[in-house]
Design an enzyme around this catalytic site. Structure first.
Site, PDB file in Angstrom:
ATOM      1  N   CYS A   1      -2.300   8.756   2.806  1.00  0.00           N
ATOM      2  CA  CYS A   1      -2.190   8.373   1.399  1.00  0.00           C
ATOM      3  C   CYS A   1      -3.517   8.525   0.674  1.00  0.00           C
ATOM      4  O   CYS A   1      -3.550   8.615  -0.557  1.00  0.00           O
ATOM      5  CB  CYS A   1      -1.672   6.941   1.282  1.00  0.00           C
ATOM      6  SG  CYS A   1      -2.677   5.758   2.212  1.00  0.00           S
TER       7      CYS A   1
ATOM      8  N   GLU B   1       2.920  13.655  -4.079  1.00  0.00           N
ATOM      9  CA  GLU B   1       2.095  13.509  -2.886  1.00  0.00           C
ATOM     10  C   GLU B   1       2.484  14.588  -1.875  1.00  0.00           C
ATOM     11  O   GLU B   1       3.643  14.706  -1.488  1.00  0.00           O
ATOM     12  CB  GLU B   1       2.289  12.122  -2.285  1.00  0.00           C
ATOM     13  CG  GLU B   1       1.317  11.789  -1.184  1.00  0.00           C
ATOM     14  CD  GLU B   1       1.376  10.325  -0.780  1.00  0.00           C
ATOM     15  OE1 GLU B   1       0.344   9.788  -0.348  1.00  0.00           O
ATOM     16  OE2 GLU B   1       2.464   9.713  -0.894  1.00  0.00           O
TER      17      GLU B   1
ATOM     18  N   GLU C   1       0.876  -1.167   0.000  1.00  0.00           N
ATOM     19  CA  GLU C   1       0.000   0.000   0.000  1.00  0.00           C
ATOM     20  C   GLU C   1       0.911   1.213   0.000  1.00  0.00           C
ATOM     21  O   GLU C   1       1.510   1.561   1.014  1.00  0.00           O
ATOM     22  CB  GLU C   1      -0.922  -0.025   1.227  1.00  0.00           C
ATOM     23  CG  GLU C   1      -2.131   0.871   1.093  1.00  0.00           C
ATOM     24  CD  GLU C   1      -1.915   2.209   1.753  1.00  0.00           C
ATOM     25  OE1 GLU C   1      -1.570   3.160   1.018  1.00  0.00           O
ATOM     26  OE2 GLU C   1      -2.065   2.303   2.965  1.00  0.00           O
TER      27      GLU C   1
END
Length: 493
Positions: free
Chosen positions: A296, A393, A262
């Site tokens: 995330c 990100e 992940e």
């Protein structure tokens, strides 16, 4: 402060700071320790034992030795341990929430929410442990009977991140326990205390020695490399950056390990012209500002139809300007500190790059002066698609707003990333919302909602956001291997 210093000191004194190996709390073989700091004050909370290669090998010995007996433990017994673990987490919810806020920084109310969310993995997988069935049937030709069973995959290495210290541990540990796997758990060096406290609760719940081994360390490669090279290890589950995930996957190929990854995200939040703007703004605040944006699943890019962009941005600015920044222990705080100084500097660089490329700062724009790693809630508009804040990100409380003209353009903008984890769509046209789900490349979609994670739902991404799923029946399957036994048909002679 709303929480007394005496109460915090008592909690830290009660929290384990050692390794947990083969049912025993131990010091690291080297005697090494590392400091865990409060990101709101930069003060040291505790000194924790730092595992090395010898400790990793000892943990592997313990997990391998316990695997057969744990794998053969009746599913009802495993389920009851998980359920007792859930009950103990609820009984110690206050302590767990305080620990998370101390070591990670999130507001206490959000930590309390994580206790509920994280605990639910223990309860949900306790219920699923007894329902992991195989099948028994004839082959199409009728010459054989098929006995298809699911077996525990074997000893697992679980590597968790710092941003959700409880939930990321329970999301991996619970299905592994339910499936009958033994584990070596490596919590993040920035936030090991919550995991160590959870470990003590699971031991109290009746977990046998060797089933769960916990190795905090500030030299992660010293632990992961010998474990990944050991042929007795059968699976790795990792949550963290894409760069680290790729490195671990390369190492995992040597022994052909089962992998669950992940990794990073760059989630779009799409607001169409027919959206309920108040609902969309509430969803954007939830998807962007929860956990200070250090998730995330955060809405990394806010894509708004050009006809409603001005109104939406004004409403979002009003909501974000009302957010209170401060220590997560203070009442009414909405935005705590970022995890460390490096995180603050990284977010500041992204904002500076966006402004350099023409973005306008509507709100915030920089770090908050004083002790701690605080960054002001920041809203940007007229953001260039080439800005780093759009491509990378963010992992911070920064909301960049871009505009689009039609559905095709929105889809193209959403898909213009190598990541594919979480996405969000706001529209009153449900057909359009479902159609967007078909067209965008993301493992998760929130339709008119900003928070969708749930223990019963499969969580995971596509492309460079990873592989495999956590949560749900799919999450349990990740910890099992399928065995087929062909039996002579009773009607064959």
């Amino acid at each position: 402060m709303d929480v007394s210093l005496q109460r915090l000191d008592a909690l830290l004194t009660q929290t384990p700071t050692s390794l947990f190996l083969d049912g025993q709390w131990r010091q690291a073989s080297s005697g090494a320790r590392f400091a865990v700091k409060n990101p709101a004050t930069e003060e040291t909370l505790a000194s924790v034992a730092s595992a090395g290669a010898d400790d990793a090998r000892a943990a592997m010995d313990a997990a391998a030795s316990a695997q057969e007996s744990w794998g053969r433990t009746p599913s009802r017994q495993r389920a009851e341990i998980l359920r007792r673990g859930f009950d103990l987490v609820q009984d110690h919810a206050e302590q767990l929430a305080l620990l998370m806020t101390l070591e990670m920084g999130k507001p206490l109310v959000q930590s309390q929410g994580e206790v509920v969310y994280g605990g639910e993995f223990l309860r949900w997988f306790s219920e699923e442990a007894v329902r992991d069935h195989g099948r028994y049937a004839d082959t199409p030709e009728g010459t054989l009977r098929m006995l298809v069973t699911r077996k525990p995959v074997g000893p697992c290495l679980l590597i968790t991140p710092w941003n959700f210290p409880l939930a990321m541990a329970t999301r991996k540990v619970a299905p592994a326990l339910a499936a009958g796997c033994t584990m070596i758990l490596k919590p993040a060096a920035l936030t090991p205390l919550t995991t160590l406290y959870l470990t003590a609760l699971l031991v109290e719940a009746g977990l046998p020695a060797g089933v769960l081994n916990v190795l905090p360390t500030d030299t992660p490669a010293a632990v992961s490399e010998p474990l990944l090279a050991d042929p007795r290890l059968r699976k790795i589950s990792f949550t963290g950056s894409t760069a680290v995930g790729k490195h671990l996957m390369k190492q995992a190929t040597e022994n052909v390990l089962r992998t669950s990854m992940e990794l990073g995200g760059n989630g779009p939040l799409i607001v169409f012209e027919d959206a309920d703007l108040d609902k969309a703004v509430a969803g954007a605040v939830a998807a962007k500002m929860r956990n200070m944006g250090e998730a995330c699943t955060a809405a990394n890019r806010i894509l708004v139809h050009e006809s409603v962009a001005e109104e939406f941005t004004a409403k979002l600015a009003q909501r974000m300007s009302a957010l209170k920044v401060g220590s997560g222990l203070e009442e009414g705080v909405d935005v705590g500190p970022l995890i460390d100084a490096k995180a603050c500097a990284s977010v500041a660089e992204l904002v500076e790059d966006a402004v350099h490329r023409g973005a306008e700062v509507v709100l915030g724009g920089g770090a908050v002066e004083g002790p701690g790693h605080f960054f002001a809630p920041t809203l940007l508009r007229n953001v260039s698609p080439d800005a780093r804040v759009v491509k990378e990100e963010i992992f911070g409380p920064v909301a960049p707003v871009l505009t689009f003209g039609n559905e095709d353009e929105a889809v193209a903008m959403a898909n213009a990333t190598e990541y594919g984890l979480a996405s969000y769509v706001f529209t009153e046209n449900i057909s359009r919302g479902l159609r967007i789900g078909d067209r965008i490349d993301f493992g998760l979609l929130g339709l008119n909602v900003g928070v969708i994670s749930n223990a019963a739902a499969p969580f995971g991404g596509v492309k460079q956001s990873g592989l495999g799923r956590e949560g749900g029946a799919e999450g349990l399957a990740e910890y099992t291997s399928t065995q087929y036994i062909g039996i002579e048909s009773p009607w064959s002679s």
